[in-house]
Design a protein around this motif. Structure first.
Motif, PDB file in Angstrom:
ATOM      1  N   GLY A   6     115.478  15.200  73.124  1.00  0.00           N
ATOM      2  CA  GLY A   6     115.832  13.951  73.787  1.00  0.00           C
ATOM      3  C   GLY A   6     116.700  13.045  72.937  1.00  0.00           C
ATOM      4  N   GLU A   7     117.453  13.629  72.001  1.00  0.00           N
ATOM      5  CA  GLU A   7     118.330  12.860  71.127  1.00  0.00           C
ATOM      6  C   GLU A   7     119.793  13.084  71.524  1.00  0.00           C
ATOM      7  N   LYS A   8     120.698  12.416  70.843  1.00  0.00           N
ATOM      8  CA  LYS A   8     122.124  12.517  71.143  1.00  0.00           C
ATOM      9  C   LYS A   8     122.761  13.629  70.326  1.00  0.00           C
ATOM     10  N   ALA A   9     123.720  14.322  70.937  1.00  0.00           N
ATOM     11  CA  ALA A   9     124.479  15.349  70.224  1.00  0.00           C
ATOM     12  C   ALA A   9     125.882  15.422  70.801  1.00  0.00           C
ATOM     13  N   GLU A  10     126.836  15.699  69.937  1.00  0.00           N
ATOM     14  CA  GLU A  10     128.215  15.881  70.359  1.00  0.00           C
ATOM     15  C   GLU A  10     128.766  17.154  69.732  1.00  0.00           C
ATOM     16  N   TYR A  11     129.542  17.901  70.523  1.00  0.00           N
ATOM     17  CA  TYR A  11     130.305  19.004  69.958  1.00  0.00           C
ATOM     18  C   TYR A  11     131.472  18.416  69.167  1.00  0.00           C
ATOM     19  N   VAL A  12     131.673  18.904  67.953  1.00  0.00           N
ATOM     20  CA  VAL A  12     132.781  18.443  67.121  1.00  0.00           C
ATOM     21  C   VAL A  12     133.636  19.656  66.750  1.00  0.00           C
ATOM     22  N   TRP A  13     134.842  19.715  67.293  1.00  0.00           N
ATOM     23  CA  TRP A  13     135.755  20.821  66.991  1.00  0.00           C
ATOM     24  C   TRP A  13     136.223  20.709  65.545  1.00  0.00           C
ATOM     25  N   HIS A  14     136.307  21.831  64.860  1.00  0.00           N
ATOM     26  CA  HIS A  14     136.481  21.819  63.402  1.00  0.00           C
ATOM     27  C   HIS A  14     137.770  21.135  62.950  1.00  0.00           C
ATOM     28  N   THR A  15     138.818  21.184  63.726  1.00  0.00           N
ATOM     29  CA  THR A  15     140.074  20.550  63.309  1.00  0.00           C
ATOM     30  C   THR A  15     140.054  19.038  63.531  1.00  0.00           C
ATOM     31  N   GLU A  16     139.040  18.567  64.220  1.00  0.00           N
ATOM     32  CA  GLU A  16     138.940  17.141  64.529  1.00  0.00           C
ATOM     33  C   GLU A  16     137.676  16.532  63.926  1.00  0.00           C
ATOM     34  N   ALA A  17     137.156  17.190  62.906  1.00  0.00           N
ATOM     35  CA  ALA A  17     135.850  16.813  62.365  1.00  0.00           C
ATOM     36  C   ALA A  17     135.913  15.504  61.592  1.00  0.00           C
ATOM     37  N   LYS A  18     135.355  14.465  62.169  1.00  0.00           N
ATOM     38  CA  LYS A  18     135.098  13.202  61.494  1.00  0.00           C
ATOM     39  C   LYS A  18     133.597  12.968  61.615  1.00  0.00           C
ATOM     40  N   LEU A  19     132.895  13.129  60.522  1.00  0.00           N
ATOM     41  CA  LEU A  19     131.443  13.251  60.581  1.00  0.00           C
ATOM     42  C   LEU A  19     130.674  12.015  60.138  1.00  0.00           C
ATOM     43  N   GLU A  20     131.359  11.011  59.610  1.00  0.00           N
ATOM     44  CA  GLU A  20     130.642   9.910  58.983  1.00  0.00           C
ATOM     45  C   GLU A  20     129.779   9.111  59.953  1.00  0.00           C
ATOM     46  N   SER A  21     130.085   9.164  61.262  1.00  0.00           N
ATOM     47  CA  SER A  21     129.315   8.377  62.229  1.00  0.00           C
ATOM     48  C   SER A  21     128.045   9.094  62.696  1.00  0.00           C
ATOM     49  N   PHE A  22     127.833  10.328  62.236  1.00  0.00           N
ATOM     50  CA  PHE A  22     126.679  11.101  62.673  1.00  0.00           C
ATOM     51  C   PHE A  22     125.538  11.001  61.655  1.00  0.00           C
ATOM     52  N   ASP A  23     124.332  11.276  62.149  1.00  0.00           N
ATOM     53  CA  ASP A  23     123.138  11.247  61.294  1.00  0.00           C
ATOM     54  C   ASP A  23     122.777  12.619  60.745  1.00  0.00           C
ATOM     55  N   ALA A  24     123.246  13.670  61.391  1.00  0.00           N
ATOM     56  CA  ALA A  24     122.971  15.036  60.943  1.00  0.00           C
ATOM     57  C   ALA A  24     124.056  15.952  61.481  1.00  0.00           C
ATOM     58  N   VAL A  25     124.301  17.050  60.770  1.00  0.00           N
ATOM     59  CA  VAL A  25     125.270  18.049  61.203  1.00  0.00           C
ATOM     60  C   VAL A  25     124.561  19.383  61.374  1.00  0.00           C
ATOM     61  N   LEU A  26     124.820  20.033  62.501  1.00  0.00           N
ATOM     62  CA  LEU A  26     124.290  21.360  62.803  1.00  0.00           C
ATOM     63  C   LEU A  26     125.458  22.338  62.862  1.00  0.00           C
ATOM     64  N   ILE A  27     125.359  23.438  62.121  1.00  0.00           N
ATOM     65  CA  ILE A  27     126.396  24.472  62.143  1.00  0.00           C
ATOM     66  C   ILE A  27     125.786  25.701  62.803  1.00  0.00           C
ATOM     67  N   PRO A  28     126.212  26.016  64.024  1.00  0.00           N
ATOM     68  CA  PRO A  28     125.552  27.078  64.780  1.00  0.00           C
ATOM     69  C   PRO A  28     125.954  28.473  64.330  1.00  0.00           C
ATOM     70  N   SER A  29     125.260  29.439  64.867  1.00  0.00           N
ATOM     71  CA  SER A  29     125.557  30.841  64.600  1.00  0.00           C
ATOM     72  C   SER A  29     126.745  31.296  65.450  1.00  0.00           C
ATOM     73  N   GLY A  30     127.088  32.562  65.289  1.00  0.00           N
ATOM     74  CA  GLY A  30     128.222  33.132  66.018  1.00  0.00           C
ATOM     75  C   GLY A  30     129.006  34.050  65.102  1.00  0.00           C
ATOM     76  N   ALA A  31     130.333  34.017  65.247  1.00  0.00           N
ATOM     77  CA  ALA A  31     131.215  34.833  64.406  1.00  0.00           C
ATOM     78  C   ALA A  31     132.484  34.026  64.159  1.00  0.00           C
ATOM     79  N   SER A  32     132.402  33.050  63.249  1.00  0.00           N
ATOM     80  CA  SER A  32     133.537  32.160  63.025  1.00  0.00           C
ATOM     81  C   SER A  32     134.779  32.951  62.629  1.00  0.00           C
ATOM     82  N   TYR A  33     135.885  32.647  63.300  1.00  0.00           N
ATOM     83  CA  TYR A  33     137.153  33.347  63.086  1.00  0.00           C
ATOM     84  C   TYR A  33     137.005  34.859  63.269  1.00  0.00           C
ATOM     85  N   GLY A  34     136.041  35.253  64.078  1.00  0.00           N
ATOM     86  CA  GLY A  34     135.824  36.670  64.342  1.00  0.00           C
ATOM     87  C   GLY A  34     135.275  37.440  63.167  1.00  0.00           C
TER      88      GLY A  34
END
Length: 226
Positions: free
Chosen positions: A26-54
């Protein structure tokens, strides 16, 4: 609390992360695209799984070229929580934010399913809602899940209580010391290979990952809510 879900090309569990935060916590979350990453306004950063850059070079390696990494290092240095899961853990090691490296599974094949973990440290911002040595069941999906550190680093991780989770069901993929999750020296960055965001609701097979997210929220509330 406001979470950033940091998305790279090839990220695969970003929706799961967003759902865990917004629909379950029940908290707030925003997707942040890596080329537009400005993180100072956030309280926490989550880096998800997957296959970055393949996973073209090595899993997580090509993120070094992303402008997000300087932002991420600055955010981590500020003391705010950073959680890297699966490929997110690999990204943290490739960029020197956490120690170690990832090798292919011992069987050289992709594996998925559920694994049993033992909670080794309940003093961190990510684990305080667990019990010491509690056994939990968390989904996993990886081909490069074999976490490697040398003997000196392993001894340091043990001596400084920075091993958050270990595999308790045999660790067939080969991780040094059965390690499934580690903390940085400051204790505000956690990398974990299994996928706690896929274990936050009974309907999807269990809630053993939920205390991890609750721990982040609990620590933030203790420090920021009067």
């Amino acid at each position: 609390m406001k979470f950033a879900v940091l998305v790279f090309p090839g990220s695969g569990s970003d929706v799961d992360m967003h759902h865990a935060v917004t629909e379950v916590l029940g908290e707030k979350a925003e997707y942040v695209w890596h080329t537009e990453a400005k993180l100072e306004s956030f309280d926490a950063v989550l880096i998800p799984s997957g296959a970055s850059y393949g996973d073209y070079l090595r899993p997580g390696a090509l993120t070094k070229s992303s402008p997000a990494i300087a932002e991420l290092k600055s955010f981590a240095a500020s003391g705010k929580p950073v959680l890297g899961v699966g490929n997110g853990f690999q990204i943290l090691t490739e960029n020197g934010i956490l120690p170690g490296a990832f090798l292919q599974n011992k069987g050289l094949k992709f594996r998925s399913g559920k694994t049993k973990l033992t909670v080794q440290n309940t003093d961190s911002a990510f684990t305080s809602s667990y019990e010491q040595e509690q056994e939990i069941t968390i989904p996993f999906a990886h081909q490069y899940g074999n976490y490697f550190v040398d003997e000196n680093t392993l001894a340091e991780l043990k001596n400084t209580n920075r091993i958050a989770f270990t595999y308790s069901d045999g660790c067939v993929d080969g991780s040094t010391g059965n390690i499934a999750g580690v903390l940085n020296e400051q204790g505000n960055v956690l990398g974990v290979m299994p996928l706690p965001e896929r274990a936050v609701e009974e309907i999807i097979g269990g809630v053993d990952g939920l205390p991890l997210f609750n721990s982040i929220l609990k620590r933030w509330s203790e420090n920021n809510v009067n």
